[in-house]
Write a protein that holds these residues in place. Sequence first.
Motif, PDB file in Angstrom:
ATOM      1  N   CYS A   1       9.491   1.916   3.338  1.00 63.78           N
ATOM      2  CA  CYS A   1      10.414   0.822   3.665  1.00 63.78           C
ATOM      3  C   CYS A   1      11.819   1.352   3.876  1.00 63.78           C
TER       4      CYS A   1
ATOM      5  N   GLU B   1       9.281  -3.779  13.056  1.00 66.69           N
ATOM      6  CA  GLU B   1       9.065  -2.684  12.100  1.00 66.69           C
ATOM      7  C   GLU B   1       7.761  -2.002  12.493  1.00 66.69           C
TER       8      GLU B   1
ATOM      9  N   TYR C   1       6.590 -16.023   2.566  1.00 68.40           N
ATOM     10  CA  TYR C   1       5.541 -16.953   2.117  1.00 68.40           C
ATOM     11  C   TYR C   1       5.476 -16.987   0.583  1.00 68.40           C
TER      12      TYR C   1
ATOM     13  N   PHE D   1       0.806  -1.226   0.000  1.00 65.68           N
ATOM     14  CA  PHE D   1       0.000   0.000   0.000  1.00 65.68           C
ATOM     15  C   PHE D   1       0.837   1.273   0.000  1.00 65.68           C
ATOM     16  N   ASN D   2       2.110   1.181   0.441  1.00 65.02           N
ATOM     17  CA  ASN D   2       2.762   2.441   0.831  1.00 65.02           C
ATOM     18  C   ASN D   2       3.272   3.285  -0.330  1.00 65.02           C
TER      19      ASN D   2
ATOM     20  N   SER E   1       5.393  -6.882   3.306  1.00 63.76           N
ATOM     21  CA  SER E   1       5.978  -7.164   4.626  1.00 63.76           C
ATOM     22  C   SER E   1       6.772  -8.472   4.584  1.00 63.76           C
TER      23      SER E   1
ATOM     24  N   GLY F   1      10.956  -7.447   1.390  1.00 62.11           N
ATOM     25  CA  GLY F   1      10.190  -7.404   2.629  1.00 62.11           C
ATOM     26  C   GLY F   1      10.380  -6.128   3.421  1.00 62.11           C
ATOM     27  N   GLY F   2      10.169  -6.245   4.716  1.00 57.22           N
ATOM     28  CA  GLY F   2      10.155  -5.090   5.611  1.00 57.22           C
ATOM     29  C   GLY F   2      11.543  -4.604   5.999  1.00 57.22           C
ATOM     30  N   ALA F   3      11.580  -3.668   6.957  1.00 64.75           N
ATOM     31  CA  ALA F   3      12.846  -3.002   7.243  1.00 64.75           C
ATOM     32  C   ALA F   3      12.856  -2.409   8.646  1.00 64.75           C
TER      33      ALA F   3
ATOM     34  N   LYS G   1      -1.156  -7.223  -9.326  1.00 61.54           N
ATOM     35  CA  LYS G   1      -2.139  -7.342  -8.236  1.00 61.54           C
ATOM     36  C   LYS G   1      -1.752  -6.274  -7.194  1.00 61.54           C
TER      37      LYS G   1
ATOM     38  N   VAL H   1       6.573  -7.054  -3.410  1.00 61.44           N
ATOM     39  CA  VAL H   1       7.076  -6.101  -2.417  1.00 61.44           C
ATOM     40  C   VAL H   1       6.006  -5.979  -1.337  1.00 61.44           C
TER      41      VAL H   1
ATOM     42  N   LYS I   1      -5.531 -12.355  -0.491  1.00 61.84           N
ATOM     43  CA  LYS I   1      -4.670 -13.543  -0.424  1.00 61.84           C
ATOM     44  C   LYS I   1      -5.025 -14.585  -1.486  1.00 61.84           C
TER      45      LYS I   1
ATOM     46  N   PHE J   1      17.613  -1.568  -6.774  1.00 66.02           N
ATOM     47  CA  PHE J   1      17.152  -1.428  -5.384  1.00 66.02           C
ATOM     48  C   PHE J   1      17.078  -2.814  -4.760  1.00 66.02           C
TER      49      PHE J   1
ATOM     50  N   TRP K   1       8.014   0.198 -10.453  1.00 64.44           N
ATOM     51  CA  TRP K   1       9.341  -0.409 -10.347  1.00 64.44           C
ATOM     52  C   TRP K   1       9.365  -1.681 -11.198  1.00 64.44           C
TER      53      TRP K   1
ATOM     54  N   PHE L   1       6.474   0.952  11.283  1.00 66.18           N
ATOM     55  CA  PHE L   1       5.815   1.479  10.080  1.00 66.18           C
ATOM     56  C   PHE L   1       4.807   2.566  10.429  1.00 66.18           C
TER      57      PHE L   1
ATOM     58  N   ARG M   1      -5.780  -1.882  -0.346  1.00 68.23           N
ATOM     59  CA  ARG M   1      -6.128  -0.706   0.473  1.00 68.23           C
ATOM     60  C   ARG M   1      -6.156   0.578  -0.352  1.00 68.23           C
TER      61      ARG M   1
HETATM   62  P1  NAD Z   1       1.569  -6.617   3.014  1.00 74.26           P
HETATM   63  O1  NAD Z   1       2.629  -7.669   3.102  1.00 74.26           O
HETATM   64  O2  NAD Z   1       0.469  -6.657   4.003  1.00 74.26           O
HETATM   65  O3  NAD Z   1       0.869  -6.668   1.561  1.00 74.26           O
HETATM   66  C1  NAD Z   1       1.597  -6.684   0.375  1.00 74.26           C
HETATM   67  C2  NAD Z   1       0.804  -7.446  -0.684  1.00 74.26           C
HETATM   68  O4  NAD Z   1       0.636  -8.797  -0.249  1.00 74.26           O
HETATM   69  C3  NAD Z   1      -0.576  -6.877  -0.937  1.00 74.26           C
HETATM   70  O5  NAD Z   1      -0.811  -6.866  -2.332  1.00 74.26           O
HETATM   71  C4  NAD Z   1      -1.504  -7.847  -0.226  1.00 74.26           C
HETATM   72  O6  NAD Z   1      -2.755  -7.987  -0.867  1.00 74.26           O
HETATM   73  C5  NAD Z   1      -0.745  -9.156  -0.274  1.00 74.26           C
HETATM   74  N1  NAD Z   1      -1.012 -10.005   0.906  1.00 74.26           N
HETATM   75  C6  NAD Z   1      -1.306  -9.586   2.162  1.00 74.26           C
HETATM   76  N2  NAD Z   1      -1.485 -10.645   2.965  1.00 74.26           N
HETATM   77  C7  NAD Z   1      -1.292 -11.751   2.218  1.00 74.26           C
HETATM   78  C8  NAD Z   1      -1.321 -13.151   2.499  1.00 74.26           C
HETATM   79  N3  NAD Z   1      -1.599 -13.624   3.732  1.00 74.26           N
HETATM   80  N4  NAD Z   1      -1.062 -14.015   1.505  1.00 74.26           N
HETATM   81  C9  NAD Z   1      -0.774 -13.562   0.263  1.00 74.26           C
HETATM   82  N5  NAD Z   1      -0.745 -12.242  -0.059  1.00 74.26           N
HETATM   83  C10 NAD Z   1      -0.984 -11.347   0.906  1.00 74.26           C
HETATM   84  O7  NAD Z   1       2.328  -5.203   3.042  1.00 74.26           O
HETATM   85  P2  NAD Z   1       1.695  -3.755   3.165  1.00 74.26           P
HETATM   86  O8  NAD Z   1       1.187  -3.562   4.550  1.00 74.26           O
HETATM   87  O9  NAD Z   1       0.792  -3.481   2.019  1.00 74.26           O
HETATM   88  O10 NAD Z   1       3.008  -2.855   2.933  1.00 74.26           O
HETATM   89  C11 NAD Z   1       3.874  -2.484   3.958  1.00 74.26           C
HETATM   90  C12 NAD Z   1       5.066  -3.420   4.044  1.00 74.26           C
HETATM   91  O11 NAD Z   1       5.758  -3.434   2.794  1.00 74.26           O
HETATM   92  C13 NAD Z   1       6.105  -2.948   5.055  1.00 74.26           C
HETATM   93  O12 NAD Z   1       6.588  -4.069   5.749  1.00 74.26           O
HETATM   94  C14 NAD Z   1       7.190  -2.314   4.200  1.00 74.26           C
HETATM   95  O13 NAD Z   1       8.486  -2.308   4.779  1.00 74.26           O
HETATM   96  C15 NAD Z   1       7.153  -3.214   3.009  1.00 74.26           C
HETATM   97  N6  NAD Z   1       7.744  -2.567   1.848  1.00 74.26           N
HETATM   98  C16 NAD Z   1       8.969  -2.998   1.451  1.00 74.26           C
HETATM   99  C17 NAD Z   1       9.595  -2.388   0.385  1.00 74.26           C
HETATM  100  C18 NAD Z   1      10.949  -2.849  -0.069  1.00 74.26           C
HETATM  101  O14 NAD Z   1      11.366  -2.405  -1.119  1.00 74.26           O
HETATM  102  N7  NAD Z   1      11.642  -3.702   0.653  1.00 74.26           N
HETATM  103  C19 NAD Z   1       8.950  -1.349  -0.297  1.00 74.26           C
HETATM  104  C20 NAD Z   1       7.696  -0.942   0.117  1.00 74.26           C
HETATM  105  C21 NAD Z   1       7.091  -1.572   1.200  1.00 74.26           C
END
Ligand code: NAD
Length: 496
Positions: free
Chosen positions: A281, A383, A232, A149-150, A226, A248-250, A173, A224, A206, A450, A158, A385, A177
């Motif tokens: 992130c 994290e 997963y 979402f962020n 959490s 992932g996260g940071a 996909k 990209v 999901k 990146f 990207w 966030f 949010r």
């Molecule tokens: P999220 O992991 O909740 O969701 C990301 C995507 O995964 C969404 O499209 C969502 O629909 C899907 N998803 C959510 N739950 C799922 C599940 N159980 N099974 C399969 N798919 C699922 O992340 P968010 O809250 O939207 O974004 C914030 C996170 O993203 C933070 O942890 C942030 O650090 C990370 N982030 C990382 C980078 C990077 O470059 N490393 C960049 C941006 C954001």
Amino acid sequence: MYSVTNLIDGEAVASQSGRESAIFNPATGEQIGTLGLSSDAEINQAVACAKAAFPAWAATPPAKRARIMFAYAALVRERADDIAREISREHGKTHDDALGEVARAMEVIEYACAAPELLKGEFSRNVGPGIDTQSERQPLGVVAGITPFNFPAMVPMWMFPMAIVCGNTFILKPSERDPSAATFVCQLLMEAGLPKGVLNVVHGDKSAVDCLLDHPDVKAVSFVGSTPIAKYVYRRGTDSAKRVQALGGAKNHMIVMPDADMDQAADALMGAGYGSAGERCMAVSVAVPIGEDTADKLVNALKPKVEALKIGPSTDETAEMGPVITAEAKDRISGLIDSGVAQGADLVVDGRGFSLQGYEQGYFLGGSLFDKVSPEMDIYKTEIFGPVLSILEPQSFESAVKLINEHEYGNGTAIFTRNGDAARKFSSAIEVGMVGVNVPIPVPVAFHSFGGWKRSSFGSHGIYGPEAVHFYTRLKTTTTRWPEGIPQGAVFTFPS
Ligand code: NAD
């Protein structure tokens, strides 16, 4: 109230699944839209369209693909304000911040315009008598992108410009949010002349992600989000023999050395810690002062600045940060602040009770500042966030490097100093993928790639830049000999 549709084979189509999720304005807490959550049948249809579009697109000369990207770059530049408004309406970030997101996405499109150069192969004459060898990079087929979402527009951008310009077809996909900005920027690429089926958008949760991960016709997945979901996605995708990159996260640390300009360091921490309400992130969430004196100076410099943060909706041009994304996120962040207090950190500025007149139902939090945070605390390990900056208890340079290296995340980090030796030692020894020296948010430009280390990234490729060309293509090497050079008779030894 609006509803956001899928984009399949060039057409906006509403999901018929009967499952929906709500879209909120984070500044007011009001529901402003609905999103149809695609069924497996709808996802399969999008993949089938992308698969059907692949042969012609893969055969399209790279220069012709690049020409569409040039047109796309012009459209995105022209519509930047509209894209930024789409981002802010559902995400809540300030308009200027959203424009910054569009500008960084533009860089990737501009880099993608270099496709003919980026995809140029290699040729060696006479690798043996009368034998020549050529290496080329070919597209993979249908590729999927799953985004958070962020950065609702930038993170999708990207991915798809590079994947598409390399000759793949793409299924996006977006986050459920804030799905509108991603859908809009994909529509613009269709307007720029992309053939139908090359780029498709399916909305969902999901179950949509699982369907894409298991689908035999999806050859690669860029994710990209959490860390738990990244892990997963990496596991499930690679189990079905896909190429997967999952970012992932940071938890990004910024070391402040005793010789740093304290005003510059404090300003950098303000922007990197509280910009976009800390929902980046690459946000700096931990300041690491070297020595007691630096710690005292830092907290004194930061406290008044955090208290003076201008918080407002994206429509307020003076706002420095907006709300967080959901009511749940607000509760989760407040709960983590509670835990920091309970575990003994010093809460210098408390953003929990913040309320904005006229926006009482919005998901606003004030900026929070913790001092004397220790590595055992949940606010250090997790994290957050959100708009929460932790100042770690003072460290030596060596113990700071050790702590950062031991943290499970390794996305970004920075050091503020005038000491070249310390900066050089830091950038060499630190186990983090993106390092800033007096640069608080070292997001690489589009012609570098990146990517984080450790549990901030699963898979071996960074995103965008030269790494994207490698991720979205596979190497083919052809060795050629013509009849004149073919020896007489069968040869049973290994060719040498
Ligand atoms: P999220 O992991 O909740 O969701 C990301 C995507 O995964 C969404 O499209 C969502 O629909 C899907 N998803 C959510 N739950 C799922 C599940 N159980 N099974 C399969 N798919 C699922 O992340 P968010 O809250 O939207 O974004 C914030 C996170 O993203 C933070 O942890 C942030 O650090 C990370 N982030 C990382 C980078 C990077 O470059 N490393 C960049 C941006 C954001």
